[in-house]
Motif scaffolding. Sequence first.
Motif, PDB file in Angstrom:
ATOM      1  N   ARG A 139       0.801  -1.225   0.000  1.00 38.60           N
ATOM      2  CA  ARG A 139       0.000   0.000   0.000  1.00 38.60           C
ATOM      3  C   ARG A 139       0.833   1.272   0.000  1.00 38.60           C
ATOM      4  N   HIS A 140       2.100   1.170   0.402  1.00 41.86           N
ATOM      5  CA  HIS A 140       2.970   2.347   0.532  1.00 41.86           C
ATOM      6  C   HIS A 140       4.246   2.118  -0.279  1.00 41.86           C
ATOM      7  N   GLU A 141       4.892   3.185  -0.588  1.00 42.80           N
ATOM      8  CA  GLU A 141       6.176   3.058  -1.286  1.00 42.80           C
ATOM      9  C   GLU A 141       7.256   2.711  -0.258  1.00 42.80           C
ATOM     10  N   TRP A 142       7.840   1.541  -0.388  1.00 44.40           N
ATOM     11  CA  TRP A 142       8.916   1.128   0.518  1.00 44.40           C
ATOM     12  C   TRP A 142      10.164   0.911  -0.337  1.00 44.40           C
ATOM     13  N   SER A 143      10.690   2.003  -0.822  1.00 47.14           N
ATOM     14  CA  SER A 143      11.834   1.975  -1.719  1.00 47.14           C
ATOM     15  C   SER A 143      13.128   1.828  -0.921  1.00 47.14           C
ATOM     16  N   ALA A 144      14.209   1.597  -1.641  1.00 48.15           N
ATOM     17  CA  ALA A 144      15.532   1.524  -1.001  1.00 48.15           C
ATOM     18  C   ALA A 144      15.839   2.845  -0.303  1.00 48.15           C
ATOM     19  N   GLN A 145      15.405   3.934  -0.869  1.00 42.45           N
ATOM     20  CA  GLN A 145      15.629   5.256  -0.284  1.00 42.45           C
ATOM     21  C   GLN A 145      14.866   5.406   1.039  1.00 42.45           C
ATOM     22  N   ARG A 146      13.645   4.921   1.070  1.00 41.23           N
ATOM     23  CA  ARG A 146      12.856   5.001   2.300  1.00 41.23           C
ATOM     24  C   ARG A 146      13.422   4.072   3.375  1.00 41.23           C
ATOM     25  N   GLN A 147      13.914   2.895   2.972  1.00 38.80           N
ATOM     26  CA  GLN A 147      14.565   1.992   3.923  1.00 38.80           C
ATOM     27  C   GLN A 147      15.801   2.654   4.522  1.00 38.80           C
ATOM     28  N   LYS A 148      16.570   3.309   3.681  1.00 40.87           N
ATOM     29  CA  LYS A 148      17.781   4.004   4.144  1.00 40.87           C
ATOM     30  C   LYS A 148      17.415   5.104   5.142  1.00 40.87           C
ATOM     31  N   ALA A 149      16.346   5.842   4.855  1.00 35.58           N
ATOM     32  CA  ALA A 149      15.888   6.892   5.765  1.00 35.58           C
ATOM     33  C   ALA A 149      15.436   6.297   7.101  1.00 35.58           C
ATOM     34  N   ALA A 150      14.755   5.157   7.050  1.00 33.48           N
ATOM     35  CA  ALA A 150      14.313   4.493   8.283  1.00 33.48           C
ATOM     36  C   ALA A 150      15.513   4.025   9.103  1.00 33.48           C
ATOM     37  N   ARG A 151      16.523   3.474   8.424  1.00 30.13           N
ATOM     38  CA  ARG A 151      17.748   3.052   9.138  1.00 30.13           C
ATOM     39  C   ARG A 151      18.419   4.239   9.818  1.00 30.13           C
TER      40      ARG A 151
END
Length: 175
Positions: A139-151
């Motif tokens: 349902r949401h964009e879970w891109s490599a960029q968003r993963q990096k931001a979460a980390r």
Amino acid sequence: MSMAEADSWSSTKALWRLPTIEAQFVRWLELIDAGTVHNSIDLKRNGTSLYLRRSVRSLPCVDEAATTLDIASVCVSSTVQGRGWFTAFLAIADALNPWDATYVECVHNVRLAAFLPTAGFIELPPQNFFRPSHRWRARHEWSAQRQKAARAASLAHAPRSLTDTLNGLQLLPLK
């Protein structure tokens, strides 16, 4: 014991009679939102046990009030240890988790702590890991960029040592 508690206990006992932890897990997910079992359960079969819980917590880049499937305790039987049982269970949990994320709590096992980031989990120091559920990622964009931001966000909130904290303070010398 109230009628609701008796029904919950009866549902839990029936759930424990199912032949596998995976079947118990599926049934628990079906019953939990109906309110016929507790938010936490200890699933057991053949020397393997999992303590699971539905919780609400703040997760970086997911939600301030994300509903999570918590895997709070894992004890894998020596007969299946190191043979991929828990990895397979995580895949099942990811596919079936109706909530926002899977949260693996207090990981003391060095092999598991090394594995979880390779499976897309993000460390929330100290010793906790999360991954948005398959349902949430769809349902949401879970891109490599968003993963990096979460980390980065999770590391920014990591506890610091007392020495680091004291060194960061501008303390006046004692007289």
